[in-house]
Design a protein around this motif. Structure first.
Motif, short mmCIF file in Angstrom:
data_model
loop_
_atom_site.label_atom_id
_atom_site.label_comp_id
_atom_site.label_asym_id
_atom_site.label_seq_id
_atom_site.Cartn_x
_atom_site.Cartn_y
_atom_site.Cartn_z
N ASP A 30 0.81 -1.21 0.00
CA ASP A 30 0.00 0.00 0.00
C ASP A 30 0.85 1.26 0.00
O ASP A 30 0.36 2.34 -0.28
CB ASP A 30 -0.92 0.02 1.22
N SER A 80 -3.34 -4.96 3.06
CA SER A 80 -4.69 -4.44 3.28
C SER A 80 -5.65 -5.08 2.29
O SER A 80 -5.24 -5.82 1.38
CB SER A 80 -4.70 -2.93 3.09
N THR A 81 -6.93 -4.78 2.44
CA THR A 81 -7.93 -5.31 1.50
C THR A 81 -7.62 -4.88 0.07
O THR A 81 -7.74 -5.67 -0.88
CB THR A 81 -9.34 -4.84 1.89
N GLN A 89 -8.41 -10.81 4.99
CA GLN A 89 -7.47 -10.09 5.86
C GLN A 89 -7.08 -10.97 7.04
O GLN A 89 -7.92 -11.61 7.67
CB GLN A 89 -8.10 -8.80 6.36
#
Length: 441
Positions: A152, A333-334, A391
């Protein structure tokens, strides 16, 4: 070192995007881009000739929308000498793509061939215990690994910038007594987040990006656990012997040498046990010998030390002080999981395992729709929901999950995208159930 070589090093640095807006409001990107050209293993054509041909090919293409890979070529020369041409400068999932003007942007073209020999083993004593694995880079073992790692934050760009600056300062003969750097990177975080893979991928990427400066690369992965094996009654001497072999690699100025020490907290464990009287004092000698060797390596301009740790608090402070970069690598993360799953679905569609009847949106396009379900987003939203409930799974498990989905719940090929997504969802549930069952027993 001449000015052309210095310029090549400077150009190897990732460049922040820059551009202007066209008449239709589309952002036209005219900055510098890196183009990686995988040359056929049977090709003997000089790199400068290939570069001219590839540049002409890209100018004829005129524009590109984000990253791209070309594997089919219009003329026989390129078909015989090139396997693929890739522009892969984007990193973050969901970053808005720009139209790249290939006729006006600066293109840094890197020609490389991969070695297919795999890893060699370094054995240091009569017990035939493997103290290190050794690859000649670029290696087919790591091909595509860099692109498969999704974060991310711009972690990969950050590491590329650091490594590029390290090599640049060395070649500029910057006085290390005035400005200090140790050539040591420490990646830390929970198991299964891709730290070791990132180290190997970084070594591969640097060999490609600096192919004009270094003719090849060497990756030596030191087995920390073997160094502290109970069989090693003279471990300190074995460390010295191992680094003598590494020294031979570093003595070649045309080789970029990357040394990988996985689970470096083993150093601390050995030193602590030795100080507490739990282990023989030989353990602390091997730690000191290793740290001494790392300090001596700093004088070589063509070396980089990459390390990983699963237990940050256990790392020897004497080693932590030597690390220029201490980068945390956490669970995805998602959004990152979605991008990982999306790449898996595209690969399975490309290979004919999934029927190519529906197209999945990338995370940026899905966010633009505000996650509203319609005929264009329905399957993408199903994949996003699977990513959301994934997750907590490690990156290692995420990459394995599409395989397990087919093995557990599907048969043959091709299958529809809807069937595969259903199998993926069931497999995520199965993974968490397995984890709970394992804890209970």
């Amino acid at each position: 070192m001449d000015s052309c070589q210095i310029l090549a090093l400077q150009n190897a640095l990732p460049v922040p995007p820059d551009g202007h807006t066209g008449m239709n409001g589309t952002t036209i990107d005219c900055s510098c881009y890196h183009v990686e050209v995988l040359q056929s293993p049977y090709s003997t054509v000089r790199a400068c000739i290939l570069k001219d041909k590839i540049k002409a090919l890209l100018i004829a293409k005129k524009t590109a929308f984000g990253d791209f890979t070309i594997e089919e070529f219009p003329d026989e020369f390129l078909k015989q000498n090139v396997i693929s041409v890739s522009l892969r400068d984007s990193e973050l999932p969901g970053v808005e793509k720009k139209v790249i003007d290939l006729t006006s942007c600066e293109l840094q073209i890197h020609i490389y061939q991969v070695h297919t020999d795999g890893a060699g083993a370094e054995e240091l004593d009569e017990e035939n215990l493997i103290a290190a694995n050794h690859w000649l880079l670029p290696s087919s073992d790591f091909q595509g690994m860099w692109e498969s790692l999704v974060y991310d934050e711009p972690i990969k760009t950050r590491l590329l910038n650091y490594a590029s600056t390290t090599l640049l300062f060395s070649d500029k003969n910057v006085d290390s007594n005035i400005i200090s750097w140790n050539r040591v990177v420490l990646l830390h975080g929970p198991p299964g987040t891709g730290k070791t893979s990132l180290c190997k991928a970084l070594a591969q990427k640097l060999c490609i990006r600096f192919s004009d400066h270094y003719s090849h690369g060497q990756l030596v992965e030191i087995n920390s656990h073997s160094l502290f094996s109970k069989w090693f009654s003279e471990s300190g001497k074995l460390v010295m012997k191992m680094f003598q072999r590494i020294q031979e690699l570093m003595d070649d100025p045309k080789a970029l040498v990357c040394i990988l020490i996985d689970e470096v907290e083993s150093l601390s464990a050995a030193r602590k046990s030795s100080m507490n009287g739990v282990e023989p004092s030989d353990a602390i000698r091997v730690v000191n010998a290793l740290l001494t060797q790392l300090d001596q390596i700093k004088k070589y301009p063509n070396v980089l030390i990459l390390t990983t740790s699963n237990i940050t608090g256990a790392i020897d402070l004497a080693f932590v002080d030597r690390a220029d970069i201490k980068q945390y690598i956490g669970p995805p993360s998602t959004r990152a999981i979605y991008s990982i799953y999306l790449s898996c679905m595209k690969e399975l569609t490309k290979r004919g395992v999934i029927s190519p009847t529906h197209q999945l949106l990338d995370i940026r396009a899905l966010e633009v729709t505000r996650f509203i379900e319609n005929s264009a987003t329905v399957y993408s939203l199903k994949l996003y929901n699977i990513a959301s409930k994934s997750q907590g799974l490690s990156g290692r498990t995420l990459r394995k999950l599409p395989f397990m989905a087919h093995a557990l719940f599907l048969r043959g090929s091709p299958v529809t995208l809807e069937e595969y997504l259903e199998a993926m969802s069931r497999t995520v549930d199965h993974q968490f159930k397995e984890r709970e069952d394992f804890k209970d027993h």
